[in-house]
Design a protein around this motif. Structure first.
Motif, PDB file in Angstrom:
ATOM      1  N   LEU A   1      -4.885 -44.166 -30.705  1.00  0.00           N
ATOM      2  CA  LEU A   1      -6.040 -43.629 -29.998  1.00  0.00           C
ATOM      3  C   LEU A   1      -7.305 -43.649 -30.844  1.00  0.00           C
ATOM      4  O   LEU A   1      -8.387 -43.524 -30.325  1.00  0.00           O
ATOM      5  CB  LEU A   1      -5.761 -42.199 -29.542  1.00  0.00           C
ATOM      6  CG  LEU A   1      -4.689 -42.031 -28.472  1.00  0.00           C
ATOM      7  CD1 LEU A   1      -4.385 -40.566 -28.239  1.00  0.00           C
ATOM      8  CD2 LEU A   1      -5.098 -42.711 -27.192  1.00  0.00           C
ATOM      9  N   PHE A  10      -8.142 -32.880 -24.372  1.00  0.00           N
ATOM     10  CA  PHE A  10      -8.302 -34.328 -24.224  1.00  0.00           C
ATOM     11  C   PHE A  10      -8.409 -34.642 -22.744  1.00  0.00           C
ATOM     12  O   PHE A  10      -7.612 -34.147 -21.946  1.00  0.00           O
ATOM     13  CB  PHE A  10      -7.078 -35.046 -24.817  1.00  0.00           C
ATOM     14  CG  PHE A  10      -7.238 -36.543 -24.923  1.00  0.00           C
ATOM     15  CD1 PHE A  10      -7.772 -37.113 -26.061  1.00  0.00           C
ATOM     16  CD2 PHE A  10      -6.842 -37.367 -23.889  1.00  0.00           C
ATOM     17  CE1 PHE A  10      -7.906 -38.487 -26.175  1.00  0.00           C
ATOM     18  CE2 PHE A  10      -6.970 -38.747 -23.982  1.00  0.00           C
ATOM     19  CZ  PHE A  10      -7.508 -39.306 -25.133  1.00  0.00           C
ATOM     20  N   ALA A  12      -8.233 -37.677 -20.081  1.00  0.00           N
ATOM     21  CA  ALA A  12      -7.832 -39.071 -19.855  1.00  0.00           C
ATOM     22  C   ALA A  12      -8.247 -39.417 -18.424  1.00  0.00           C
ATOM     23  O   ALA A  12      -7.532 -39.140 -17.467  1.00  0.00           O
ATOM     24  CB  ALA A  12      -6.326 -39.230 -20.054  1.00  0.00           C
ATOM     25  N   VAL A  16      -4.951 -43.968 -17.984  1.00  0.00           N
ATOM     26  CA  VAL A  16      -3.563 -43.995 -18.439  1.00  0.00           C
ATOM     27  C   VAL A  16      -2.812 -45.181 -17.829  1.00  0.00           C
ATOM     28  O   VAL A  16      -2.004 -45.822 -18.500  1.00  0.00           O
ATOM     29  CB  VAL A  16      -2.837 -42.663 -18.158  1.00  0.00           C
ATOM     30  CG1 VAL A  16      -1.366 -42.748 -18.512  1.00  0.00           C
ATOM     31  CG2 VAL A  16      -3.502 -41.526 -18.928  1.00  0.00           C
ATOM     32  N   VAL A  19      -2.866 -48.224 -20.040  1.00  0.00           N
ATOM     33  CA  VAL A  19      -2.237 -48.166 -21.363  1.00  0.00           C
ATOM     34  C   VAL A  19      -0.938 -48.969 -21.322  1.00  0.00           C
ATOM     35  O   VAL A  19      -0.096 -48.748 -20.453  1.00  0.00           O
ATOM     36  CB  VAL A  19      -1.961 -46.695 -21.747  1.00  0.00           C
ATOM     37  CG1 VAL A  19      -1.152 -46.601 -23.019  1.00  0.00           C
ATOM     38  CG2 VAL A  19      -3.271 -45.922 -21.872  1.00  0.00           C
ATOM     39  N   PHE A  25       1.605 -43.545 -25.964  1.00  0.00           N
ATOM     40  CA  PHE A  25       0.334 -42.855 -25.729  1.00  0.00           C
ATOM     41  C   PHE A  25       0.532 -41.347 -25.712  1.00  0.00           C
ATOM     42  O   PHE A  25      -0.157 -40.608 -26.424  1.00  0.00           O
ATOM     43  CB  PHE A  25      -0.289 -43.330 -24.407  1.00  0.00           C
ATOM     44  CG  PHE A  25      -1.478 -42.521 -23.973  1.00  0.00           C
ATOM     45  CD1 PHE A  25      -2.712 -42.699 -24.573  1.00  0.00           C
ATOM     46  CD2 PHE A  25      -1.360 -41.571 -22.966  1.00  0.00           C
ATOM     47  CE1 PHE A  25      -3.819 -41.944 -24.176  1.00  0.00           C
ATOM     48  CE2 PHE A  25      -2.454 -40.816 -22.561  1.00  0.00           C
ATOM     49  CZ  PHE A  25      -3.680 -41.004 -23.175  1.00  0.00           C
ATOM     50  N   LEU A  29      -0.725 -38.597 -28.440  1.00  0.00           N
ATOM     51  CA  LEU A  29      -1.592 -37.519 -27.961  1.00  0.00           C
ATOM     52  C   LEU A  29      -0.993 -36.158 -28.299  1.00  0.00           C
ATOM     53  O   LEU A  29      -1.698 -35.255 -28.768  1.00  0.00           O
ATOM     54  CB  LEU A  29      -1.793 -37.659 -26.446  1.00  0.00           C
ATOM     55  CG  LEU A  29      -2.761 -36.714 -25.776  1.00  0.00           C
ATOM     56  CD1 LEU A  29      -4.126 -36.747 -26.439  1.00  0.00           C
ATOM     57  CD2 LEU A  29      -2.882 -37.066 -24.302  1.00  0.00           C
ATOM     58  N   VAL A  39      -4.477 -31.130 -21.843  1.00  0.00           N
ATOM     59  CA  VAL A  39      -4.876 -32.476 -21.440  1.00  0.00           C
ATOM     60  C   VAL A  39      -5.097 -32.457 -19.935  1.00  0.00           C
ATOM     61  O   VAL A  39      -4.297 -31.873 -19.197  1.00  0.00           O
ATOM     62  CB  VAL A  39      -3.768 -33.514 -21.770  1.00  0.00           C
ATOM     63  CG1 VAL A  39      -4.183 -34.906 -21.325  1.00  0.00           C
ATOM     64  CG2 VAL A  39      -3.405 -33.476 -23.243  1.00  0.00           C
ATOM     65  N   VAL A  41      -5.420 -35.275 -17.010  1.00  0.00           N
ATOM     66  CA  VAL A  41      -5.296 -36.697 -16.677  1.00  0.00           C
ATOM     67  C   VAL A  41      -5.724 -36.879 -15.232  1.00  0.00           C
ATOM     68  O   VAL A  41      -5.275 -36.137 -14.352  1.00  0.00           O
ATOM     69  CB  VAL A  41      -3.842 -37.189 -16.861  1.00  0.00           C
ATOM     70  CG1 VAL A  41      -3.723 -38.653 -16.454  1.00  0.00           C
ATOM     71  CG2 VAL A  41      -3.376 -36.994 -18.293  1.00  0.00           C
ATOM     72  N   GLU A  43      -6.173 -40.068 -12.327  1.00  0.00           N
ATOM     73  CA  GLU A  43      -5.928 -41.467 -11.998  1.00  0.00           C
ATOM     74  C   GLU A  43      -6.529 -41.752 -10.623  1.00  0.00           C
ATOM     75  O   GLU A  43      -6.426 -40.919  -9.715  1.00  0.00           O
ATOM     76  CB  GLU A  43      -4.426 -41.758 -11.986  1.00  0.00           C
ATOM     77  CG  GLU A  43      -3.767 -41.689 -13.355  1.00  0.00           C
ATOM     78  CD  GLU A  43      -4.064 -42.893 -14.221  1.00  0.00           C
ATOM     79  OE1 GLU A  43      -5.218 -43.351 -14.250  1.00  0.00           O
ATOM     80  OE2 GLU A  43      -3.124 -43.374 -14.867  1.00  0.00           O
TER      81      GLU A  43
END
Length: 85
Positions: A1, A10, A12, A16, A19, A25, A29, A39, A41, A43
């Motif tokens: 990273l 974090f 994302a 993802v 990746v 990953f 992380l 985190v 995430v 998408e």
């Protein structure tokens, strides 16, 4: 990273699925986060299926995170939050 840790949060965002190794990953992380680190995430719904997103959650849970899907947290996105155990 290529990120210096430790970190507390974090994001994302829509990445993802790009990746090449999600297991690596999420493992990396996990190593960067402070205990209790979080985190988010997200998408893109128009590009990534819910099933693929659920698979990503499963991978993250297997790397030492707790987490869950969060409906409607990020517009036009499947999203989930993770916490380092």
């Amino acid at each position: 990273l290529n990120v210096a840790g430790p970190i507390d949060f974090f994001l994302a965002f829509w990445m993802v699925h790009e990746v090449p190794d999600a297991v690596a990953f999420f493992a990396e992380l996990h190593g960067l986060l402070n205990p209790g680190g979080r985190v988010l995430v997200a998408e893109p719904i128009m590009h990534v299926s819910r099933k693929k997103t659920e698979d990503e959650i499963s991978i993250a849970l297997g790397r030492g995170f707790t987490g869950r899907m969060v409906e409607g947290a990020v517009r036009v996105s499947w999203s989930f939050e993770l916490t380092k155990k």
